[in-house]
Design a protein around this motif. Structure first.
Motif, PDB file in Angstrom:
ATOM      1  N   ARG A  57       0.724  -1.376  -0.088  1.00 36.90           N
ATOM      2  CA  ARG A  57      -0.006  -0.005  -0.003  1.00 36.90           C
ATOM      3  C   ARG A  57       0.998   1.324   0.128  1.00 36.90           C
ATOM      4  NH1 ARG A  57      -3.597  -0.058   4.878  1.00 36.90           N
ATOM      5  NH2 ARG A  57      -4.192   1.937   4.155  1.00 36.90           N
ATOM      6  N   GLU A  81      -1.145   2.740  -2.617  1.00 36.35           N
ATOM      7  CA  GLU A  81      -2.048   4.000  -2.676  1.00 36.35           C
ATOM      8  C   GLU A  81      -0.964   5.327  -2.334  1.00 36.35           C
ATOM      9  OE1 GLU A  81      -3.774   3.288   1.160  1.00 36.35           O
ATOM     10  OE2 GLU A  81      -5.196   1.803   0.607  1.00 36.35           O
ATOM     11  N   LYS A 101      -4.324   2.296  -7.726  1.00 36.65           N
ATOM     12  CA  LYS A 101      -5.072   3.116  -6.505  1.00 36.65           C
ATOM     13  C   LYS A 101      -4.167   4.109  -6.195  1.00 36.65           C
ATOM     14  CE  LYS A 101      -7.794  -1.036  -5.309  1.00 36.65           C
ATOM     15  NZ  LYS A 101      -9.058  -0.368  -5.042  1.00 36.65           N
ATOM     16  N   GLU A 103      -2.988   7.281  -4.913  1.00 34.84           N
ATOM     17  CA  GLU A 103      -3.535   8.526  -4.564  1.00 34.84           C
ATOM     18  C   GLU A 103      -2.417   9.713  -3.919  1.00 34.84           C
ATOM     19  OE1 GLU A 103      -6.760   8.132  -1.621  1.00 34.84           O
ATOM     20  OE2 GLU A 103      -7.930   6.783  -3.127  1.00 34.84           O
TER      21      GLU A 103
END
Length: 293
Positions: A57, A81, A101, A103
């Motif tokens: 992540r 992320e 994903k 961000e």
């Protein structure tokens, strides 16, 4: 048995001062089935460094000994992320092949010779074309040698769903930016219409270029919630009142936007492992007040 260690329950991994082959590195990552955060720093003799992980992540990149044309490749990270570049010694080429994903990204600076995110390409932080964009990135940090409105706008136009932007200028960075486009008012900045909420200007000195950049955001970002100026030097009421006038805050596009001037507190570094903080840049730049939307 594979020639690399297996850690099936490991969630956080830091690798420093490592000389490792590409195959062993990829094999080790593939064996960390629960890995959520990875920080790598001071890798030697890597040439090309590939990162693939089905669970990762958060990825933090410290100083890497990559030459100008050597690559850091984010190959297959379906749950990544945040990609945090924790050192200005990150140079070479960064290629993000699959990170659907992603961000939170940055800080980016022009010392990185080339950045590729799917079909979006930056050469020394100047987009090769404005016809490509990335819709997942919501939080972005940029660093330049001096404030320049067109340079910043050129980048954020590639991120139509951007919500938060951190901009730092540091005179010790490479100047560059000679081929930047001039902003075309007929080509609207999509994130200004319904997404862009937070702007943080670090090392704000209050010069003409600083004011021009900040004023553009104040007068055009329609859903802006807050702009924070992290100021070098002394701040007093007279200085603040004068800058509010120069920035034309009374005619701001978002009447709800809060304007705040604070003393610059120094850069605290980025933590790739703390996933409890929604925005790691808010901590590293000293503006953290809990989870900021």
């Amino acid at each position: 048995m594979p020639p690399w260690p297996c850690f099936p329950f490991l969630k956080q991994l830091t690798l420093r001062f490592v000389s490792i082959s590409e195959d062993v590195f990829l094999g080790m990552l593939s064996s960390c089935h629960a890995l959520e955060s990875l920080y790598i720093c001071k890798f030697y003799d890597v040439g090309c460094l590939r990162v693939s992980s089905p669970s990762l992540r958060s990825l933090g990149i410290g100083r890497l000994y990559l030459e100008k044309e050597e690559e850091l490749i984010i190959e297959d990270t379906p749950f990544l992320e945040r990609l945090l570049l924790c050192s200005r010694e990150v140079k070479g080429v960064i290629r993000i092949i699959r990170a659907p994903k992603l961000e939170i990204f940055g800080p980016l600076w022009c010392c990185i010779s080339r950045i590729e995110i799917e079909s979006l390409v930056f050469q020394e932080l100047i987009p090769a074309s404005l016809s490509h964009s990335i819709c997942t990135v919501k939080v972005l940090a940029l660093e330049y040698s001096a404030p320049c409105l067109n340079v910043v706008l050129d980048v954020i136009m590639c991120f139509p769903f951007l919500e938060k932007l951190y901009v730092t200028w540091d005179k010790f960075l490479k100047p560059g930016m000679k081929s930047v486009r001039r902003y075309d008012p007929l080509n609207p900045i999509r994130c200004f219409q319904s997404h862009f909420k937070i702007l943080v200007l670090n090392s704000y000195a209050g010069g003409e270029q600083d004011v021009d950049l900040a004023r553009f955001f104040i007068l055009n970002a329609k859903v802006l919630k807050a702009i924070t100026f992290l100021v070098k030097g002394v701040i007093d009421k007279v200085w603040v009142d004068d800058h509010c006038r120069l920035l034309e805050v009374e005619t701001r596009a978002s009447r709800d936007a809060k304007i705040e001037f604070r003393r610059e507190s120094g850069y605290r570094g980025l933590n790739a492992h703390d996933l409890s903080i929604d925005d790691p840049f808010s901590v590293s730049y000293g503006v953290y007040r809990g989870n900021i939307v």
